[in-house]
Design a protein around this motif. Structure first.
Motif, PDB file in Angstrom:
ATOM      1  N   THR A 202       0.544 -18.297  14.312  1.00 26.02           N
ATOM      2  CA  THR A 202       0.754 -18.237  12.917  1.00 26.02           C
ATOM      3  C   THR A 202       1.668 -19.330  12.069  1.00 26.02           C
ATOM      4  O   THR A 202       1.613 -19.842  11.307  1.00 26.02           O
ATOM      5  CB  THR A 202       1.140 -16.883  12.423  1.00 26.02           C
ATOM      6  OG1 THR A 202       0.255 -15.818  13.067  1.00 26.02           O
ATOM      7  CG2 THR A 202       0.963 -16.786  10.904  1.00 26.02           C
ATOM      8  N   HIS A 203       2.987 -19.183  12.937  1.00 22.63           N
ATOM      9  CA  HIS A 203       3.868 -20.162  12.586  1.00 22.63           C
ATOM     10  C   HIS A 203       3.583 -21.680  12.755  1.00 22.63           C
ATOM     11  O   HIS A 203       3.877 -22.550  12.064  1.00 22.63           O
ATOM     12  CB  HIS A 203       5.576 -19.703  13.224  1.00 22.63           C
ATOM     13  CG  HIS A 203       5.918 -18.534  12.793  1.00 22.63           C
ATOM     14  ND1 HIS A 203       6.618 -18.271  11.651  1.00 22.63           N
ATOM     15  CD2 HIS A 203       5.723 -17.131  13.187  1.00 22.63           C
ATOM     16  CE1 HIS A 203       7.002 -16.965  11.713  1.00 22.63           C
ATOM     17  NE2 HIS A 203       6.258 -16.495  12.482  1.00 22.63           N
ATOM     18  N   ALA A 204       2.935 -21.752  13.985  1.00 21.35           N
ATOM     19  CA  ALA A 204       2.356 -23.401  14.390  1.00 21.35           C
ATOM     20  C   ALA A 204       1.529 -23.656  13.141  1.00 21.35           C
ATOM     21  O   ALA A 204       1.807 -24.790  12.801  1.00 21.35           O
ATOM     22  CB  ALA A 204       2.098 -23.344  15.669  1.00 21.35           C
ATOM     23  N   ALA A 205       0.823 -22.618  13.064  1.00 15.64           N
ATOM     24  CA  ALA A 205      -0.438 -23.243  11.726  1.00 15.64           C
ATOM     25  C   ALA A 205      -0.003 -23.592  10.543  1.00 15.64           C
ATOM     26  O   ALA A 205      -0.205 -24.514   9.830  1.00 15.64           O
ATOM     27  CB  ALA A 205      -1.563 -22.177  11.703  1.00 15.64           C
ATOM     28  N   HIS A 206       1.116 -22.738  10.367  1.00 14.07           N
ATOM     29  CA  HIS A 206       1.691 -22.923   8.916  1.00 14.07           C
ATOM     30  C   HIS A 206       2.599 -24.069   8.845  1.00 14.07           C
ATOM     31  O   HIS A 206       2.663 -24.770   7.803  1.00 14.07           O
ATOM     32  CB  HIS A 206       2.540 -21.620   8.627  1.00 14.07           C
ATOM     33  CG  HIS A 206       3.193 -21.757   7.363  1.00 14.07           C
ATOM     34  ND1 HIS A 206       4.537 -22.212   6.808  1.00 14.07           N
ATOM     35  CD2 HIS A 206       2.592 -21.386   6.134  1.00 14.07           C
ATOM     36  CE1 HIS A 206       4.965 -21.914   5.650  1.00 14.07           C
ATOM     37  NE2 HIS A 206       3.641 -21.386   5.172  1.00 14.07           N
ATOM     38  N   ALA A 207       3.369 -24.355   9.990  1.00 15.55           N
ATOM     39  CA  ALA A 207       4.027 -25.738  10.137  1.00 15.55           C
ATOM     40  C   ALA A 207       3.310 -27.015   9.964  1.00 15.55           C
ATOM     41  O   ALA A 207       3.688 -27.891   9.333  1.00 15.55           O
ATOM     42  CB  ALA A 207       5.136 -25.593  11.158  1.00 15.55           C
ATOM     43  N   VAL A 208       2.228 -26.833  10.707  1.00 13.51           N
ATOM     44  CA  VAL A 208       1.432 -28.230  10.928  1.00 13.51           C
ATOM     45  C   VAL A 208       0.800 -28.232   9.450  1.00 13.51           C
ATOM     46  O   VAL A 208       0.850 -29.519   9.114  1.00 13.51           O
ATOM     47  CB  VAL A 208       0.457 -27.887  12.176  1.00 13.51           C
ATOM     48  CG1 VAL A 208      -0.640 -28.965  12.043  1.00 13.51           C
ATOM     49  CG2 VAL A 208       0.929 -27.966  13.454  1.00 13.51           C
ATOM     50  N   ARG A 209       0.487 -27.185   9.041  1.00 10.77           N
ATOM     51  CA  ARG A 209      -0.317 -27.520   7.623  1.00 10.77           C
ATOM     52  C   ARG A 209       0.596 -27.679   6.668  1.00 10.77           C
ATOM     53  O   ARG A 209       0.170 -28.793   5.768  1.00 10.77           O
ATOM     54  CB  ARG A 209      -1.214 -26.219   7.144  1.00 10.77           C
ATOM     55  CG  ARG A 209      -2.109 -26.082   6.282  1.00 10.77           C
ATOM     56  CD  ARG A 209      -2.960 -24.980   6.187  1.00 10.77           C
ATOM     57  NE  ARG A 209      -3.911 -24.920   7.159  1.00 10.77           N
ATOM     58  CZ  ARG A 209      -4.166 -23.742   7.964  1.00 10.77           C
ATOM     59  NH1 ARG A 209      -3.405 -22.503   8.018  1.00 10.77           N
ATOM     60  NH2 ARG A 209      -5.197 -23.844   8.798  1.00 10.77           N
ATOM     61  N   ALA A 210       1.736 -27.402   6.595  1.00 10.35           N
ATOM     62  CA  ALA A 210       2.664 -27.777   5.487  1.00 10.35           C
ATOM     63  C   ALA A 210       2.962 -29.044   5.768  1.00 10.35           C
ATOM     64  O   ALA A 210       3.125 -30.022   4.730  1.00 10.35           O
ATOM     65  CB  ALA A 210       3.984 -26.877   5.541  1.00 10.35           C
ATOM     66  N   ALA A 211       3.134 -29.414   6.934  1.00 13.96           N
ATOM     67  CA  ALA A 211       3.719 -31.246   7.128  1.00 13.96           C
ATOM     68  C   ALA A 211       2.405 -32.033   6.787  1.00 13.96           C
ATOM     69  O   ALA A 211       2.795 -32.928   6.220  1.00 13.96           O
ATOM     70  CB  ALA A 211       4.102 -31.115   8.723  1.00 13.96           C
ATOM     71  N   ALA A 212       1.396 -31.542   7.288  1.00 14.26           N
ATOM     72  CA  ALA A 212       0.034 -32.317   6.974  1.00 14.26           C
ATOM     73  C   ALA A 212       0.013 -32.463   5.460  1.00 14.26           C
ATOM     74  O   ALA A 212      -0.651 -33.334   4.953  1.00 14.26           O
ATOM     75  CB  ALA A 212      -1.070 -31.713   7.453  1.00 14.26           C
ATOM     76  N   PHE A 213       0.391 -31.419   4.713  1.00 19.53           N
ATOM     77  CA  PHE A 213       0.027 -31.474   3.284  1.00 19.53           C
ATOM     78  C   PHE A 213       1.304 -32.102   2.405  1.00 19.53           C
ATOM     79  O   PHE A 213       1.175 -32.027   1.017  1.00 19.53           O
ATOM     80  CB  PHE A 213      -0.325 -29.946   2.523  1.00 19.53           C
ATOM     81  CG  PHE A 213      -1.878 -29.571   3.215  1.00 19.53           C
ATOM     82  CD1 PHE A 213      -2.379 -30.446   3.734  1.00 19.53           C
ATOM     83  CD2 PHE A 213      -1.867 -28.022   2.860  1.00 19.53           C
ATOM     84  CE1 PHE A 213      -3.947 -29.656   4.192  1.00 19.53           C
ATOM     85  CE2 PHE A 213      -3.260 -27.603   3.452  1.00 19.53           C
ATOM     86  CZ  PHE A 213      -4.133 -28.498   3.925  1.00 19.53           C
ATOM     87  N   ASN A 214       2.253 -32.448   2.939  1.00 18.10           N
ATOM     88  CA  ASN A 214       3.543 -33.033   2.639  1.00 18.10           C
ATOM     89  C   ASN A 214       4.142 -31.758   1.749  1.00 18.10           C
ATOM     90  O   ASN A 214       4.846 -32.177   0.778  1.00 18.10           O
ATOM     91  CB  ASN A 214       3.271 -34.311   1.766  1.00 18.10           C
ATOM     92  CG  ASN A 214       3.534 -35.355   2.713  1.00 18.10           C
ATOM     93  OD1 ASN A 214       4.183 -35.451   3.642  1.00 18.10           O
ATOM     94  ND2 ASN A 214       2.375 -36.216   1.974  1.00 18.10           N
ATOM     95  N   ASP A 215       3.912 -30.537   2.112  1.00 17.94           N
ATOM     96  CA  ASP A 215       4.693 -29.498   1.349  1.00 17.94           C
ATOM     97  C   ASP A 215       6.114 -29.224   2.028  1.00 17.94           C
ATOM     98  O   ASP A 215       6.221 -29.639   3.383  1.00 17.94           O
ATOM     99  CB  ASP A 215       3.782 -28.103   1.737  1.00 17.94           C
ATOM    100  CG  ASP A 215       2.438 -27.922   0.782  1.00 17.94           C
ATOM    101  OD1 ASP A 215       2.502 -28.806  -0.363  1.00 17.94           O
ATOM    102  OD2 ASP A 215       1.469 -27.328   1.000  1.00 17.94           O
ATOM    103  N   PRO A 216       7.125 -28.522   1.589  1.00 16.63           N
ATOM    104  CA  PRO A 216       8.022 -28.224   2.144  1.00 16.63           C
ATOM    105  C   PRO A 216       8.101 -27.471   3.519  1.00 16.63           C
ATOM    106  O   PRO A 216       7.234 -26.567   3.274  1.00 16.63           O
ATOM    107  CB  PRO A 216       9.161 -27.392   0.863  1.00 16.63           C
ATOM    108  CG  PRO A 216       8.186 -27.717  -0.487  1.00 16.63           C
ATOM    109  CD  PRO A 216       6.838 -27.949   0.234  1.00 16.63           C
ATOM    110  N   ALA A 217       8.923 -27.942   4.367  1.00 20.07           N
ATOM    111  CA  ALA A 217       8.737 -27.181   5.631  1.00 20.07           C
ATOM    112  C   ALA A 217       9.653 -26.053   5.663  1.00 20.07           C
ATOM    113  O   ALA A 217      10.674 -25.926   4.823  1.00 20.07           O
ATOM    114  CB  ALA A 217       9.513 -28.114   6.739  1.00 20.07           C
TER     115      ALA A 217
END
Lengths: 245, 282
Positions: A202-217
């Protein structure tokens, strides 16, 4: 303490090199089916926040593929241990448990990294190119560290290859579907969201997605992955002696 | 026996209710070929697996070249090479890659690995196989490669678990030649076998193991001499029996007392084993 890890890692790289032509197509099959079925067919007219469903899906698939391929090192270890007796060659060599585990974990992480690359290439073929910045790669590598370490620990504790398959069915498959890969967790009730926060994927998917969308980590994602990864790595080191009769 | 390089005292191992080893003790001198002889299930492989750190022991002490297996595990592992009973080479890798991995596991420098690989493949008469993928090698060549791999880091001790099992007689004899050559170059060899001839041809000393216990230990000549020099096989009540004699004349006299169906032959290690345990080795 870690001398000798290069031998363990290099052996896995030699095997990977020999099989790469077969592995890449096999790594592509499931993600391709998910992309066609969920991303292209079902999700064509669906948006998640400001992104198309296909854009939402690809980072999740990267997290999922890095998990499954990192964990797949356990099967390789078990085949080497139960069928080819190659584990004996490592056990009778003057290397520490730490060196052995490090070599195998790095091998799992390498497989995970390559499988993640395959997803990104497939995504590009579907016209989706996201932001693949350092945080994206850090999240991917931390996720693969968690599951490669867990894989080595599990491989040392199982008594047969069949037991290993059970572990995959009970741990990896449910996590692949519930760890925020295919749907946003915000769709779930509060208790469900809290429960799924316990899964490292869950944390991995959230972190990968946030980085890919340029959202704050969110630091908590990286901290959880680092912490769980270190625990799994320790579990693997302590488990090596259990593999002896 | 020269200064002991393998020292084993009161080794015990239990698998459930089965006592695989019950207080086994022995010493092997430097440069010696020591054969560990016994039937299947006697505890030969268990002993070699404990000595090579692959199986945990329940009790007893093991020292290799002075290093205690418990206190100095890594130093102990650096002292030996292992030729296992099952071929455990990486079948998908080449001969060169298999030797490279072993060399790195034993902390050898790349240049030393390359040099040693060339020497060993020449030594084992397989220099032309450097790039061959292991799964394409014959059974005899795989066995030679296993020996080459075990010798890669120039160990002082070579453990060989049934080194010629499953090989045809011609290949078996060629492997014996290599084993003698390795000993002549200074290594100590500990081998398990259930082939009588193998122990007779190769070993300086032989240990008999039966049901996890060491029954006897001596040179082949002394073990055989303890029961006589000549054996007479004869049928009695439809069962093959054997009588042992110090001289051929005594054996000849005995044959004259029996009606027919007798054969006279030299005593071998199997006779010595049977006389001590009442059981056959093979």
């Amino acid at each position: 303490m870690i001398r000798g890890w290069t031998a363990v890692y290099l052996r896995e790289l030699f095997i990977l090199r020999r099989r790469l032509a077969k592995l890449i197509p096999s790594w592509s099959v499931s993600p391709l089916l998910y992309l066609i079925a969920f991303g292209y067919a079902v999700g064509r007219h669906v948006a998640v926040g400001n992104h198309s469903y296909l854009e939402f899906l690809i980072p999740g698939l990267v997290a999922m593929a890095s998990m499954t391929q990192a964990f797949a090192i356990s099967s390789e270890i078990n085949i080497a241990r139960f069928y080819w007796y190659i584990f004996d060659e490592f056990q009778s060599a003057p290397i520490s448990n730490l060196a052995y585990v490090l070599g195998e974990v790095l091998a799992g992480m390498t497989r995970a990294f390559l499988a993640g690359l395959v997803i990104l290439i497939l995504g590009a073929c579907f016209g989706v190119v996201l932001s693949y910045n350092p945080l994206f790669w850090a999240a991917l590598l931390l996720n693969s560290f968690v599951f490669a370490s867990l894989a080595v620990g599990c491989a040392m504790n199982v008594r047969s290859h069949a037991d290993q398959t059970l572990l995959t069915n009970f741990i990896i498959t449910p996590m692949a579907f519930l760890g925020g890969t295919f749907f946003p967790l915000s769709q779930l009730p509060g208790w469900g969201q809290n429960l799924l926060q316990l899964l490292p994927l869950t944390h991995a998917a959230h972190a990968v997605r946030a980085a890919a969308f340029n959202d704050p980590a969110q630091a908590v994602d990286y901290l959880v992955l680092t912490g769980v990864g270190c625990l799994c790595f320790l579990f693997a080191i302590l488990s090596v002696n259990r593999a002896k009769a | 026996m020269t200064h002991p390089i393998i020292e084993v005292a009161n080794l015990t191992k239990q698998f459930g209710s089965l006592a695989a080893l019950s207080g086994v003790s022995f010493q092997v001198g430097g440069g010696e070929i020591y054969a560990y002889l016994g039937p299947n299930g006697a505890g030969k492989t268990t002993t070699i697996r404990i000595l090579t750190s692959l199986t945990r022991r329940d009790g007893g002490e093991v020292r290799l070249n002075g290093y205690d297996i418990e206190k100095n595990p890594l130093e102990c592992k650096a002292q030996f090479g292992l030729v296992p009973q099952h071929t455990n080479l990486d079948a998908d890798l080449s001969v060169k890659e298999n030797l490279l991995i072993h060399g790195l596991l034993h902390r050898m420098e790349r240049r030393a690995i390359t040099r040693r690989t060339g020497e060993l493949l020449e030594y084992m008469e397989m220099s032309d196989r450097l790039q061959t993928v292991v799964k394409k090698l014959s059974g005899g060549l795989k066995r030679r490669l296993l020996i080459a791999r075990a010798l890669m880091h120039a160990p002082k001790i070579l453990f060989m678990d049934e080194p010629t099992v499953g090989l045809d007689p011609a290949i078996r004899r060629s492997i014996w030649g290599f084993i003698k050559k390795i000993r002549n170059d200074g290594a100590t060899i500990f081998l398990t076998t259930h082939y009588i001839e193998e122990a007779e041809v190769l070993a300086d000393r032989v240990a008999f193991l039966d049901a996890g216990k060491m029954v006897a230990e001596d040179t082949s000549a002394n073990l055989m001499a303890a029961i006589g020099q000549w054996a007479v096989d004869y049928l009695e009540e439809s069962r093959l029996r054997t009588a042992y004699f110090k001289s051929r004349e005594e054996a000849g006299d005995y044959i004259l007392t029996r009606a027919s169906g007798c054969t006279v032959r030299r005593v071998n290690l199997e006779d010595a084993f049977i006389s001590m345990t009442g059981r056959k080795i093979s």
